[in-house]
Enzyme design. Sequence first.
Site, PDB file in Angstrom:
ATOM      1  N   VAL A 236      84.390 -35.034  -5.396  1.00 39.62           N
ATOM      2  CA  VAL A 236      84.177 -34.149  -6.543  1.00 39.62           C
ATOM      3  C   VAL A 236      85.696 -33.553  -7.048  1.00 39.62           C
ATOM      4  O   VAL A 236      86.426 -33.611  -8.209  1.00 39.62           O
ATOM      5  CB  VAL A 236      83.283 -33.103  -6.368  1.00 39.62           C
ATOM      6  CG1 VAL A 236      83.206 -31.947  -7.658  1.00 39.62           C
ATOM      7  CG2 VAL A 236      81.735 -33.906  -6.342  1.00 39.62           C
TER       8      VAL A 236
ATOM      9  N   ARG B 106      66.255 -43.927   1.777  1.00 38.96           N
ATOM     10  CA  ARG B 106      66.271 -45.545   1.944  1.00 38.96           C
ATOM     11  C   ARG B 106      65.377 -46.171   0.808  1.00 38.96           C
ATOM     12  O   ARG B 106      64.359 -45.833   0.609  1.00 38.96           O
ATOM     13  CB  ARG B 106      65.631 -45.880   3.319  1.00 38.96           C
ATOM     14  CG  ARG B 106      66.335 -45.309   4.374  1.00 38.96           C
ATOM     15  CD  ARG B 106      65.969 -45.744   5.804  1.00 38.96           C
ATOM     16  NE  ARG B 106      66.416 -44.909   6.913  1.00 38.96           N
ATOM     17  CZ  ARG B 106      67.553 -45.189   7.201  1.00 38.96           C
ATOM     18  NH1 ARG B 106      68.604 -45.873   6.792  1.00 38.96           N
ATOM     19  NH2 ARG B 106      68.134 -43.973   8.436  1.00 38.96           N
TER      20      ARG B 106
ATOM     21  N   ILE C  30      75.558 -41.418  11.532  1.00 41.19           N
ATOM     22  CA  ILE C  30      75.630 -41.085  12.856  1.00 41.19           C
ATOM     23  C   ILE C  30      75.791 -41.980  13.953  1.00 41.19           C
ATOM     24  O   ILE C  30      76.443 -41.899  15.266  1.00 41.19           O
ATOM     25  CB  ILE C  30      74.744 -40.126  13.375  1.00 41.19           C
ATOM     26  CG1 ILE C  30      73.311 -40.792  13.542  1.00 41.19           C
ATOM     27  CG2 ILE C  30      74.703 -38.885  12.507  1.00 41.19           C
ATOM     28  CD1 ILE C  30      72.290 -40.078  14.353  1.00 41.19           C
ATOM     29  N   ASP C  31      75.657 -43.317  13.711  1.00 40.41           N
ATOM     30  CA  ASP C  31      75.356 -44.472  14.400  1.00 40.41           C
ATOM     31  C   ASP C  31      76.860 -45.044  15.014  1.00 40.41           C
ATOM     32  O   ASP C  31      76.953 -45.784  15.798  1.00 40.41           O
ATOM     33  CB  ASP C  31      74.594 -45.676  14.024  1.00 40.41           C
ATOM     34  CG  ASP C  31      73.053 -45.088  14.114  1.00 40.41           C
ATOM     35  OD1 ASP C  31      72.665 -44.215  14.205  1.00 40.41           O
ATOM     36  OD2 ASP C  31      72.259 -46.038  13.635  1.00 40.41           O
TER      37      ASP C  31
ATOM     38  N   GLY D 244      69.965 -44.625  17.269  1.00 38.54           N
ATOM     39  CA  GLY D 244      70.682 -45.507  17.085  1.00 38.54           C
ATOM     40  C   GLY D 244      69.661 -46.865  17.031  1.00 38.54           C
ATOM     41  O   GLY D 244      69.595 -47.353  18.157  1.00 38.54           O
TER      42      GLY D 244
ATOM     43  N   ARG E  74      61.465 -37.942  33.884  1.00 40.05           N
ATOM     44  CA  ARG E  74      61.043 -37.454  32.678  1.00 40.05           C
ATOM     45  C   ARG E  74      61.817 -37.888  31.549  1.00 40.05           C
ATOM     46  O   ARG E  74      63.018 -38.406  31.755  1.00 40.05           O
ATOM     47  CB  ARG E  74      61.554 -35.814  32.866  1.00 40.05           C
ATOM     48  CG  ARG E  74      60.402 -34.948  33.831  1.00 40.05           C
ATOM     49  CD  ARG E  74      59.185 -35.082  33.149  1.00 40.05           C
ATOM     50  NE  ARG E  74      58.161 -34.276  33.898  1.00 40.05           N
ATOM     51  CZ  ARG E  74      57.779 -34.456  35.161  1.00 40.05           C
ATOM     52  NH1 ARG E  74      57.555 -35.747  35.602  1.00 40.05           N
ATOM     53  NH2 ARG E  74      56.838 -33.695  35.798  1.00 40.05           N
TER      54      ARG E  74
END
Length: 320
Positions: A25, A73, A127-128, A171, A244
Amino acid sequence: MAKRLGIITSGGDAPGMNAALRAVVRHGIALGYSIIGIKRGFKGLLDNEYINLTARSVSGIINSGGTILHTGRCFEMKTKAGMNRSIKAIKDLELSGLIIIGGDGSLAAGDILSKKGIKIMNIAASIDNDIYGTDETIGYDTALNIAVESIDKIRDTATSHERIFIVEIMGREHGFLTADVGLAAGCEFIIVPEMETDLRKLVKELKEGKEKGKTSEIIAYAEGCGSSYTFASKIEKLTGLEVRVSALGYIQRGGRPTARTRILASRFGYMAVDLFHKGEKNKLVGITKGAVSVIPISLAVSKEKKFNDKTFKVLKTLSG
Ligand code: F6P
């Protein structure tokens, strides 16, 4: 042709999208463009949801996660009818070009639009970190730091109880984030879609770890490898040790972008506009060996980013 640029954030949000938006911008305005912000990703384009963005509209957002434009999406963009409607919307808006901030889905949309004559600049944000043509994507460093901080905390409880932990990292299709998280958090193992896991060997090494006196063992497990809970019960059964699961989930996608993410986003946003102004079109803006780089969108969508399997070996040695 009107000097009017469209800007859209699309797909999964990534910290730093706002910083990139601010850069687009502010630099766009400095070069004489008016900037139209399209809301809610491509759905907003189809639904005519726009705002005029001024330099003040992007004040105070460099440090905020998410995207002020909202995102989504848009499955309609995968249909011919949806694509045609989006082209009409871009033409009706008299945009000289469209800047798309997002991951692989955004890149695919950019590729089709560019082939239909729309001038596109894609900015790599996810982020992947799974986009070909850039060493790093906007948001990746922030997600990496969040996951590493989380594992540092998990390590305390894992050690206290002398347990094995499976930590699920985001991911959907790739393990780039998981591999770097594993290395940075000192994990004992990484499990990623790009590499086959020898379950028998893993079980043997987990048991050996215990025998060597390890008080905790952490497996960084990529979301794309299937249910971490199913995997954990398998490991528990085969090792006889206490296991865990901690699925970090969407916490990795939120929060304040790191300085590194903000710098990357600012550079990408600035360069996308600058190059567009100089006549570039249909390019992906990324970073290669420390310098901002561009490759054709058509190339970026057709190639797979290479997974560095050396990380696996380094991590194995260092976690010994
Ligand atoms: O592509 C980014 C990402 O966060 C993936 O890591 C994850 O699998 C996916 O998006 C989740 O998508 P959604 O936000 O649609 O649930």
